[in-house]
Design a protein around this motif. Structure first.
Motif, PDB file in Angstrom:
ATOM      1  N   UNK A 220       0.833  -1.209   0.000  1.00 31.10           N
ATOM      2  CA  UNK A 220       0.000   0.000   0.000  1.00 31.10           C
ATOM      3  C   UNK A 220       0.862   1.251   0.000  1.00 31.10           C
ATOM      4  N   UNK A 221       1.862   1.280   0.874  1.00 30.30           N
ATOM      5  CA  UNK A 221       2.729   2.463   1.009  1.00 30.30           C
ATOM      6  C   UNK A 221       3.547   2.719  -0.258  1.00 30.30           C
ATOM      7  N   UNK A 222       4.028   1.640  -0.873  1.00 29.25           N
ATOM      8  CA  UNK A 222       4.883   1.783  -2.049  1.00 29.25           C
ATOM      9  C   UNK A 222       4.091   1.960  -3.338  1.00 29.25           C
ATOM     10  N   UNK A 223       2.780   1.638  -3.276  1.00 26.72           N
ATOM     11  CA  UNK A 223       1.954   1.748  -4.475  1.00 26.72           C
ATOM     12  C   UNK A 223       2.320   0.711  -5.524  1.00 26.72           C
ATOM     13  N   UNK A 224       2.722  -0.471  -5.046  1.00 24.92           N
ATOM     14  CA  UNK A 224       3.119  -1.546  -5.950  1.00 24.92           C
ATOM     15  C   UNK A 224       2.350  -2.816  -5.608  1.00 24.92           C
ATOM     16  N   UNK A 225       2.127  -3.698  -6.578  1.00 25.33           N
ATOM     17  CA  UNK A 225       1.437  -4.963  -6.290  1.00 25.33           C
ATOM     18  C   UNK A 225       2.244  -5.801  -5.290  1.00 25.33           C
ATOM     19  N   UNK A 226       1.544  -6.635  -4.545  1.00 26.65           N
ATOM     20  CA  UNK A 226       2.207  -7.481  -3.557  1.00 26.65           C
ATOM     21  C   UNK A 226       3.247  -8.382  -4.223  1.00 26.65           C
ATOM     22  N   UNK A 227       2.934  -8.895  -5.407  1.00 29.47           N
ATOM     23  CA  UNK A 227       3.871  -9.781  -6.108  1.00 29.47           C
ATOM     24  C   UNK A 227       5.189  -9.073  -6.417  1.00 29.47           C
ATOM     25  N   UNK A 228       5.092  -7.809  -6.827  1.00 24.06           N
ATOM     26  CA  UNK A 228       6.287  -7.026  -7.126  1.00 24.06           C
ATOM     27  C   UNK A 228       7.083  -6.755  -5.857  1.00 24.06           C
ATOM     28  N   UNK A 229       6.378  -6.376  -4.798  1.00 25.78           N
ATOM     29  CA  UNK A 229       7.037  -6.104  -3.510  1.00 25.78           C
ATOM     30  C   UNK A 229       7.729  -7.359  -3.003  1.00 25.78           C
ATOM     31  N   UNK A 230       7.068  -8.508  -3.140  1.00 29.96           N
ATOM     32  CA  UNK A 230       7.635  -9.774  -2.689  1.00 29.96           C
ATOM     33  C   UNK A 230       8.955 -10.078  -3.391  1.00 29.96           C
ATOM     34  N   UNK A 231       9.010  -9.802  -4.689  1.00 27.52           N
ATOM     35  CA  UNK A 231      10.224 -10.040  -5.470  1.00 27.52           C
ATOM     36  C   UNK A 231      11.365  -9.131  -5.009  1.00 27.52           C
ATOM     37  N   UNK A 232      11.034  -7.868  -4.752  1.00 29.19           N
ATOM     38  CA  UNK A 232      12.046  -6.907  -4.297  1.00 29.19           C
ATOM     39  C   UNK A 232      12.556  -7.286  -2.913  1.00 29.19           C
ATOM     40  N   UNK A 233      11.637  -7.679  -2.032  1.00 33.23           N
ATOM     41  CA  UNK A 233      12.027  -8.070  -0.681  1.00 33.23           C
ATOM     42  C   UNK A 233      12.966  -9.272  -0.694  1.00 33.23           C
ATOM     43  N   UNK A 234      12.683 -10.223  -1.565  1.00 30.68           N
ATOM     44  CA  UNK A 234      13.524 -11.409  -1.667  1.00 30.68           C
ATOM     45  C   UNK A 234      14.938 -11.034  -2.095  1.00 30.68           C
ATOM     46  N   UNK A 235      15.050 -10.138  -3.078  1.00 29.88           N
ATOM     47  CA  UNK A 235      16.357  -9.693  -3.551  1.00 29.88           C
ATOM     48  C   UNK A 235      17.125  -8.955  -2.470  1.00 29.88           C
ATOM     49  N   UNK A 236      16.427  -8.087  -1.738  1.00 31.16           N
ATOM     50  CA  UNK A 236      17.070  -7.335  -0.663  1.00 31.16           C
ATOM     51  C   UNK A 236      17.486  -8.244   0.489  1.00 31.16           C
ATOM     52  N   UNK A 237      16.697  -9.299   0.709  1.00 31.79           N
ATOM     53  CA  UNK A 237      17.061 -10.257   1.761  1.00 31.79           C
ATOM     54  C   UNK A 237      18.317 -11.032   1.365  1.00 31.79           C
ATOM     55  N   UNK A 238      18.432 -11.405   0.103  1.00 31.42           N
ATOM     56  CA  UNK A 238      19.632 -12.081  -0.387  1.00 31.42           C
ATOM     57  C   UNK A 238      20.865 -11.177  -0.260  1.00 31.42           C
ATOM     58  N   UNK A 239      20.628  -9.876  -0.405  1.00 36.41           N
ATOM     59  CA  UNK A 239      21.734  -8.910  -0.321  1.00 36.41           C
ATOM     60  C   UNK A 239      22.123  -8.598   1.119  1.00 36.41           C
ATOM     61  N   UNK A 240      21.357  -9.136   2.079  1.00 30.88           N
ATOM     62  CA  UNK A 240      21.681  -8.902   3.475  1.00 30.88           C
ATOM     63  C   UNK A 240      21.228  -7.564   4.017  1.00 30.88           C
ATOM     64  N   UNK A 241      20.287  -6.925   3.308  1.00 26.52           N
ATOM     65  CA  UNK A 241      19.816  -5.604   3.722  1.00 26.52           C
ATOM     66  C   UNK A 241      18.698  -5.714   4.752  1.00 26.52           C
ATOM     67  N   UNK A 242      17.838  -6.703   4.596  1.00 32.28           N
ATOM     68  CA  UNK A 242      16.699  -6.869   5.503  1.00 32.28           C
ATOM     69  C   UNK A 242      16.507  -8.332   5.837  1.00 32.28           C
ATOM     70  N   UNK A 243      15.622  -8.590   6.786  1.00 32.52           N
ATOM     71  CA  UNK A 243      15.303  -9.971   7.142  1.00 32.52           C
ATOM     72  C   UNK A 243      13.799 -10.123   7.250  1.00 32.52           C
TER      73      UNK A 243
END
Length: 372
Positions: free
Chosen positions: A339-362
């Motif tokens: 909701x905050x990012x104005x992006x579909x959940x599927x898109x957000x999920x993909x970005x979160x996965x990439x950032x998690x692999x990069x060690x930025x978030x958990x």
């Protein structure tokens, strides 16, 4: 009426809708695309939203609802009360990620509810001299750890904790089971007034709401949800303190309990929590600090990591948007990120996965995320 008051009026009306709790209210916001849109969509469309149906749809378009919302808005403005909608950055971030958290809170105070360290101190109303001494000592020794202390303003351990906090100038917040047009118990009014200057009074209830029995267990979920940990001083085998501890366990928050003598009635609840592995046995503020990893050197390491992330991470605009939201909000659920990012959940999920692999978030249980 200015735009801010207009939006707040919609939020108040949503909070007042009969038969619609916080979970269903969030579903409405998600389906309709915003709070205002809920009241602009035809009944025929509202009825098709899961969990609504004809009866609730009629309630959404009730004229009586708007009269009540106008009255509450006038009360809020007259008494300088701050409102915290669940999508506001000032809303307690820890509480926001609890499924049954209120969609709207009313706050009279001066302190940030998203403090770095927040603990609840709870216990029996019929305390012993040992319980009083323990509570006062604990609060005094928490001073060096820079915490916000939360409790319920009730007789017993609650009010002892609040008074000890004000004595040592530690910020303290009371969560009440009634509206902000009164203080209950009335005898605690002077303490509440002091707390407003260095802490505050928080509730989910509108003005005119009395401190009815059923409101107290509901109040306890806010106490547990907005804190990193719940500390039980003294408690019988039944009571509000145990309810708060059980809720905190359900939210995967830390629970600590102080032991008493084996046959002390006021310590039976604490012993039960410890025996059932629902609370960690502690004997001091330092025990709690060690369990919570309140280590100054560790904090400095985290600050350095944050600076390195800010300087060296090469993020695309969409990734940067997600990172910015997490910085502002703390721990955030994936649907709120969407909701905050104005992006579909599927898109957000993909970005979160990439950032998690990069060690930025958990990722945390319940599809919620936080920056490392």
């Amino acid at each position: 009426m200015n735009n801010g008051d207009e939006l707040l009026k919609y939020q108040i009306a949503l909070n007042m809708l009969p038969g619609i709790g916080p979970v269903l209210a969030r579903i409405l916001v998600s389906y309709c695309g915003g709070v205002e849109q809920i009241f602009q969509i035809p009944k025929s469309q509202l009825e098709k939203i899961p969990g609504i149906g004809p009866e609730k749809a009629n309630g959404i378009h009730s004229k009586e609802l708007w009269a009540k919302a106008d009255k509450e808005l006038a009360f809020i403005r007259k008494h300088s009360i701050q409102t915290l909608f669940y999508l506001d950055k000032e809303y307690p971030a820890r509480l926001k990620n609890c499924e049954d958290s209120p969609i709207l809170l009313f706050f009279k105070g001066t302190f940030d509810l998203n403090a770095n360290r927040v603990v609840a101190i709870v216990g029996t109303r019929q305390y012993s001299p040992y319980g009083r001494e323990l509570t006062e000592s604990l609060v005094e020794n928490l001073l060096k750890y820079d915490v916000l202390i939360v409790s319920g303003l009730a007789y017993g351990i609650d009010i002892i904790a609040h008074r000890a906090a004000t004595l040592h100038q530690i910020p303290t917040v009371a969560v009440t089971a009634h509206g902000l047009d009164r203080i209950y118990p009335y005898e605690h009014t002077s303490t509440a007034e002091k707390m407003i200057k260095h802490g505050g009074i928080l509730t989910e209830y509108t003005s005119g709401t009395k401190p009815d029995r059923e409101n107290f267990p509901a109040r306890n979920r806010i106490v547990a949800g907005m804190c990193d940990a719940t500390i039980v001083i003294e408690s019988g085998v039944k009571g509000g303190a145990l309810i708060t501890a059980e809720i905190a366990n359900g939210y995967n928050r830390d629970v600590f309990a102080f032991p008493g003598r084996v046959k002390d009635l006021f310590s039976q609840g604490c012993h039960h929590l410890i025996r059932e592995n629902k609370a960690t046995l502690v004997t001091s503020a330092d025990d709690i600090a060690r369990a919570m990893n309140w280590d100054i050197e560790e904090e400095e390491k985290l600050k350095k990591i944050k600076k390195q992330l800010d300087l060296f991470l090469d993020l695309n605009p969409e990734e940067q948007r997600i990172i910015s939201i997490l910085k502002e909000e703390g721990i955030v659920a994936i649907d709120l990120l969407s909701i905050k990012a104005g992006m579909p959940v599927s898109k957000v999920s993909s970005i979160l996965l990439q950032l998690e692999f990069s060690g930025v978030l958990r990722s945390l249980p319940g599809k919620v995320y936080e920056l490392i």
